[in-house]
Design a protein around this motif. Structure first.
Motif, PDB file in Angstrom:
ATOM      1  N   UNK A   7       5.605  -3.239 -11.196  1.00  0.00           N
ATOM      2  CA  UNK A   7       6.222  -4.439 -11.605  1.00  0.00           C
ATOM      3  C   UNK A   7       6.694  -5.036 -10.203  1.00  0.00           C
ATOM      4  N   UNK A   8       7.004  -4.244  -9.192  1.00  0.00           N
ATOM      5  CA  UNK A   8       7.193  -4.558  -7.763  1.00  0.00           C
ATOM      6  C   UNK A   8       5.938  -4.949  -7.289  1.00  0.00           C
ATOM      7  N   UNK A   9       4.960  -4.517  -7.363  1.00  0.00           N
ATOM      8  CA  UNK A   9       3.697  -4.815  -6.578  1.00  0.00           C
ATOM      9  C   UNK A   9       3.150  -6.289  -7.137  1.00  0.00           C
ATOM     10  N   UNK A  10       3.335  -6.332  -8.448  1.00  0.00           N
ATOM     11  CA  UNK A  10       3.130  -7.628  -8.863  1.00  0.00           C
ATOM     12  C   UNK A  10       3.712  -8.750  -7.896  1.00  0.00           C
ATOM     13  N   UNK A  11       5.212  -8.624  -7.781  1.00  0.00           N
ATOM     14  CA  UNK A  11       5.844  -9.767  -7.154  1.00  0.00           C
ATOM     15  C   UNK A  11       5.419  -9.569  -5.460  1.00  0.00           C
TER      16      UNK A  11
ATOM     17  N   UNK B 196      14.675  -5.488  -6.667  1.00  0.00           N
ATOM     18  CA  UNK B 196      13.816  -4.517  -7.663  1.00  0.00           C
ATOM     19  C   UNK B 196      14.064  -3.161  -7.080  1.00  0.00           C
ATOM     20  N   UNK B 197      13.699  -3.043  -5.702  1.00  0.00           N
ATOM     21  CA  UNK B 197      13.633  -1.632  -5.383  1.00  0.00           C
ATOM     22  C   UNK B 197      15.095  -1.115  -5.112  1.00  0.00           C
TER      23      UNK B 197
ATOM     24  N   UNK C 133       0.816  -1.224   0.056  1.00  0.00           N
ATOM     25  CA  UNK C 133      -0.184   0.062  -0.147  1.00  0.00           C
ATOM     26  C   UNK C 133       0.902   1.362   0.085  1.00  0.00           C
ATOM     27  N   UNK C 134       2.154   1.071   0.576  1.00  0.00           N
ATOM     28  CA  UNK C 134       3.312   2.337   0.542  1.00  0.00           C
ATOM     29  C   UNK C 134       3.433   2.696  -0.867  1.00  0.00           C
ATOM     30  N   UNK C 135       3.957   1.619  -1.513  1.00  0.00           N
ATOM     31  CA  UNK C 135       4.220   1.660  -2.851  1.00  0.00           C
ATOM     32  C   UNK C 135       3.058   2.036  -3.905  1.00  0.00           C
TER      33      UNK C 135
ATOM     34  N   UNK D  68      -2.848   0.735 -14.543  1.00  0.00           N
ATOM     35  CA  UNK D  68      -2.089  -0.149 -13.805  1.00  0.00           C
ATOM     36  C   UNK D  68      -2.253  -0.368 -12.444  1.00  0.00           C
ATOM     37  N   UNK D  69      -2.373   0.887 -11.871  1.00  0.00           N
ATOM     38  CA  UNK D  69      -2.668   0.786 -10.350  1.00  0.00           C
ATOM     39  C   UNK D  69      -3.882   0.105  -9.893  1.00  0.00           C
TER      40      UNK D  69
END
Lengths: 113, 113, 113, 113
Positions: B56-60, B47-48, A73-75, A102-103
Motif C-alpha cells: 500500500x505504501x508502494x502504491x502511494x 503510513x510508515x 526499491x528498498x521497500x 502484489x509485488x
C-alpha cells in the motif's frame, strides 16, 4: 507486538499470522528518508516561489524522484525478503504466490511511473 | 519586474535581458501542486510510522512519483515555450541553442531517473 | 532435462539442483515477444532511413520501450514465482535470499533505466 | 533535396517549407545505433531460446532499454535544435509552438514509459 494493518486500512493485505512487515526493522531509517524527501519537496516549492531558473528546479525534481525510487526499491526488497519469504517458510504457497503477485504489480507500477 | 535569478543562485542560467521564466504565469498552480506533493510525502511517512502494509505504501510512492513527473514535464514545456522561444525570437541563436542544450540535459536526467 | 546455464555463461546464477527457470514454460511466448521487438527495432531503423518525422519515430521508440518493459516485468514475475519460491520450498533460506537480492538488483536497474 | 514525409506517412508533421529533420545530418550514426539495438534484441531472444538465467537476461533488457533511451533523447535534442529552431527563425511562432507541443507530448510518453 505489531498489529499488522489498522482497521481503517485500505486492506489490500493478505494476512499471515503474527507477521511483521519487512521494513519495520528499518523503520527509523525509512522515516528519516521520507522527512528528507518532504524537505526536498518544500525546497522545490520555495524555488518556484522565488522564481528560480526552470532548469535548476528540474534538477531538484530529478534528485527528488531518484530519492523516492530509492525508498520504493528498498521497500520492495524488504517485502520480498520478509513478507514473501515468511509465507513461503510457513509452507503456505498460495499466500506466497499472492504476495509475489502484489509485488509484481507494484514493480509494474514503478517501472512505468 | 522580475529579477531573473537571485544572487545566491547556483547560476546555471544563460541570461537574456528582462526575460521572465515560462512557469511564472502559472506560478500559483505549480505552488499548489508542490504543496500537494509535500502532503503526499508526509502521508507516506505517516503510513510508515503507522506500519501500514508495504505494498500500500508502494502504491502511494508510485502516485507521488507520477505527480512529480507531471510537474517536471510541465516545467519543461514552459521552458521550451518561453525561455527557448524568447531567445529564438530575439534572433539570438547561440542563446537559444544553449537553452535547448540545458533542456536536453534535463530531459536526459528525467528519462533516466 | 534442462541444463541450467551453459558453460560459456557469465554465470551469475546461484545453482539449485534440477531447477527450471520460471520463464521456460512460457518460452515460446517470450520468444514471440522478442521477435516482435526485433521487428519494431528494424521498423524504427527503416523510418530513420526513410527520413520520417522525428516525433513519429519517437512514438515508435516509446512503444518499443514499453514492450521491452513488459518482457522485463514478466521475466521478473516468473523469477520470483519459480526461482525464489523453489529455493524457499527447499528450505534453503540463504539461496532464496540470494535470489531475491539478484531480483532486487535487477529491479533497481529497471526502475532507473 | 529532402522530401519531408512520404505520402504514406501517418502525417503528424506540421510542415515547414524545405525543412530538413534535425537527425538527418547524423542519419548514419542513428542507423548504426538502431542496427546495434536490433542485434541486442536478437541476442536476448537467443538467451531465452538457450534458457539462460532470468537475471542475466534482465541485465541485457536494461542495457537495451538504456540504448533506446539514448536514441530517443538524441532525436529529441535534434528535433529541438533544428525543427523547433528553424520554425522560430522563420518567425512562425505558431509553427514553433506546435512543434514544441509535439516535443512535450513525446517527452511525456518517454518519461512515463
Amino acid at each position: 507486538m505489531i498489529t499488522d494493518i489498522a482497521s481503517d486500512s485500505a486492506g489490500s493485505e493478505i494476512e499471515t499470522a503474527a507477521h511483521q512487515h519487512g521494513y519495520i526493522s528499518d523503520k527509523d531509517r525509512y522515516l528519516a528518508r521520507m522527512r528528507r524527501i518532504e524537505g526536498q519537496a518544500r525546497g522545490i516549492a520555495k524555488m518556484i516561489d522565488d522564481e528560480k531558473y526552470c532548469i535548476d528546479i528540474l534538477t531538484q525534481v530529478s534528485a527528488l524522484t531518484r530519492a523516492l525510487q530509492g525508498v520504493a526499491t528498498g521497500l520492495l526488497d524488504d517485502h520480498l525478503k520478509h513478507c514473501v519469504l515468511d509465507a513461503a517458510k510457513l509452507g503456505d504457497e498460495d499466500a506466497a504466490i499472492a504476495k509475489i503477485q502484489e509485488a509484481s504489480d507494484a514493480i509494474n507500477r514503478l517501472v512505468r511511473s
